[in-house]
Design a protein around this motif. Sequence first.
Motif, PDB file in Angstrom:
ATOM      1  N   ASP A 180      17.722  -3.907   3.325  1.00  0.00           N
ATOM      2  CA  ASP A 180      17.718  -3.811   5.021  1.00  0.00           C
ATOM      3  C   ASP A 180      16.426  -3.081   5.287  1.00  0.00           C
ATOM      4  O   ASP A 180      15.478  -3.537   6.200  1.00  0.00           O
ATOM      5  CB  ASP A 180      18.850  -3.582   5.570  1.00  0.00           C
ATOM      6  N   ALA A 181      16.236  -1.999   4.748  1.00  0.00           N
ATOM      7  CA  ALA A 181      15.180  -0.942   5.109  1.00  0.00           C
ATOM      8  C   ALA A 181      13.935  -1.387   4.684  1.00  0.00           C
ATOM      9  O   ALA A 181      13.038  -1.237   5.385  1.00  0.00           O
ATOM     10  CB  ALA A 181      15.438   0.613   4.483  1.00  0.00           C
ATOM     11  N   LEU A 182      13.720  -2.104   3.470  1.00  0.00           N
ATOM     12  CA  LEU A 182      12.579  -2.515   3.018  1.00  0.00           C
ATOM     13  C   LEU A 182      12.053  -3.870   3.783  1.00  0.00           C
ATOM     14  O   LEU A 182      10.968  -3.829   4.304  1.00  0.00           O
ATOM     15  CB  LEU A 182      12.605  -2.954   1.410  1.00  0.00           C
ATOM     16  N   ASP A 183      12.930  -4.425   4.152  1.00  0.00           N
ATOM     17  CA  ASP A 183      12.865  -5.723   5.086  1.00  0.00           C
ATOM     18  C   ASP A 183      12.294  -5.337   6.518  1.00  0.00           C
ATOM     19  O   ASP A 183      11.289  -5.872   7.147  1.00  0.00           O
ATOM     20  CB  ASP A 183      14.144  -6.427   5.283  1.00  0.00           C
ATOM     21  N   MET A 228       2.510   5.543   3.353  1.00  0.00           N
ATOM     22  CA  MET A 228       3.507   4.659   2.608  1.00  0.00           C
ATOM     23  C   MET A 228       2.996   3.504   2.430  1.00  0.00           C
ATOM     24  O   MET A 228       3.426   2.930   1.248  1.00  0.00           O
ATOM     25  CB  MET A 228       4.512   4.317   3.957  1.00  0.00           C
ATOM     26  N   TYR A 229       1.821   2.839   3.045  1.00  0.00           N
ATOM     27  CA  TYR A 229       1.287   1.666   2.807  1.00  0.00           C
ATOM     28  C   TYR A 229       0.382   1.946   1.376  1.00  0.00           C
ATOM     29  O   TYR A 229       0.222   1.098   0.755  1.00  0.00           O
ATOM     30  CB  TYR A 229       0.269   1.093   3.837  1.00  0.00           C
ATOM     31  N   LYS A 230      -0.217   3.206   1.190  1.00  0.00           N
ATOM     32  CA  LYS A 230      -1.068   3.572   0.105  1.00  0.00           C
ATOM     33  C   LYS A 230       0.113   3.441  -1.142  1.00  0.00           C
ATOM     34  O   LYS A 230      -0.314   3.068  -2.256  1.00  0.00           O
ATOM     35  CB  LYS A 230      -1.655   4.901   0.031  1.00  0.00           C
ATOM     36  N   LYS A 231       1.227   4.121  -0.931  1.00  0.00           N
ATOM     37  CA  LYS A 231       2.362   3.977  -2.221  1.00  0.00           C
ATOM     38  C   LYS A 231       2.576   2.204  -2.567  1.00  0.00           C
ATOM     39  O   LYS A 231       2.887   1.979  -3.457  1.00  0.00           O
ATOM     40  CB  LYS A 231       3.511   4.697  -1.895  1.00  0.00           C
ATOM     41  N   LYS A 291      13.826   5.968   3.969  1.00  0.00           N
ATOM     42  CA  LYS A 291      14.476   5.302   2.910  1.00  0.00           C
ATOM     43  C   LYS A 291      13.476   4.510   2.239  1.00  0.00           C
ATOM     44  O   LYS A 291      13.588   4.416   0.993  1.00  0.00           O
ATOM     45  CB  LYS A 291      15.549   4.336   3.570  1.00  0.00           C
ATOM     46  N   THR A 292      12.598   3.708   2.851  1.00  0.00           N
ATOM     47  CA  THR A 292      11.668   2.919   2.149  1.00  0.00           C
ATOM     48  C   THR A 292      10.816   3.831   1.557  1.00  0.00           C
ATOM     49  O   THR A 292      10.310   3.606   0.238  1.00  0.00           O
ATOM     50  CB  THR A 292      10.708   2.130   3.223  1.00  0.00           C
TER      51      THR A 292
END
Length: 172
Positions: A28-31, A1-4, A89-90
């Motif tokens: 909220d999910a991104l936060d 996920m962090y690579k994206k 979701k993120t």
Amino acid sequence: MYKKKQLLGKIRPEEVKEYKKFDAGIEDALDKTLSAKTYIPWKGLLAGAGLNVFATMFNIPWSYRLGIFSLTLLFDYGFDYYNPTYRMKTLAFLDWSVKYRTARAIYELDAPKIDQKLKRRFQSTIGNVDAESLFDSLTGKVNEDGCEPLFNDNVLLGDEHNDTPEKAAQAN
């Protein structure tokens, strides 16, 4: 996920606004997933404070009150912060955002070619007629015919439809 996330760089507010059409809780999910801020379990704090007020009315010892307060904090922190749906979701948003940016870049590069292809396809369908004359001819046709035939009982119901017992008796 962090690579994206590294591939995307900064998440633009207009992308988040556009994605809200699909998922209203994406902010909220991104936060919760990508934020570097310390998470404060507000619901657990409020529930623990409420239970402590309730425990005070029954004169429960302080050790139990402290345990109740800490348990509500831990439950809220554990269930809310480590909720796997936020990560899913993120990840879905990041996938969508990569595809959205790619599609926009391709369109910006090939827009003149795409527009010319669409224009040629449209003109081969209708001939060499400009859009205004086509619109005028369509609206003129609708205005000439009107909508009166649609509201005629024989057209909507058919000749064989008999809506009253008298008409049914006459038909037989």
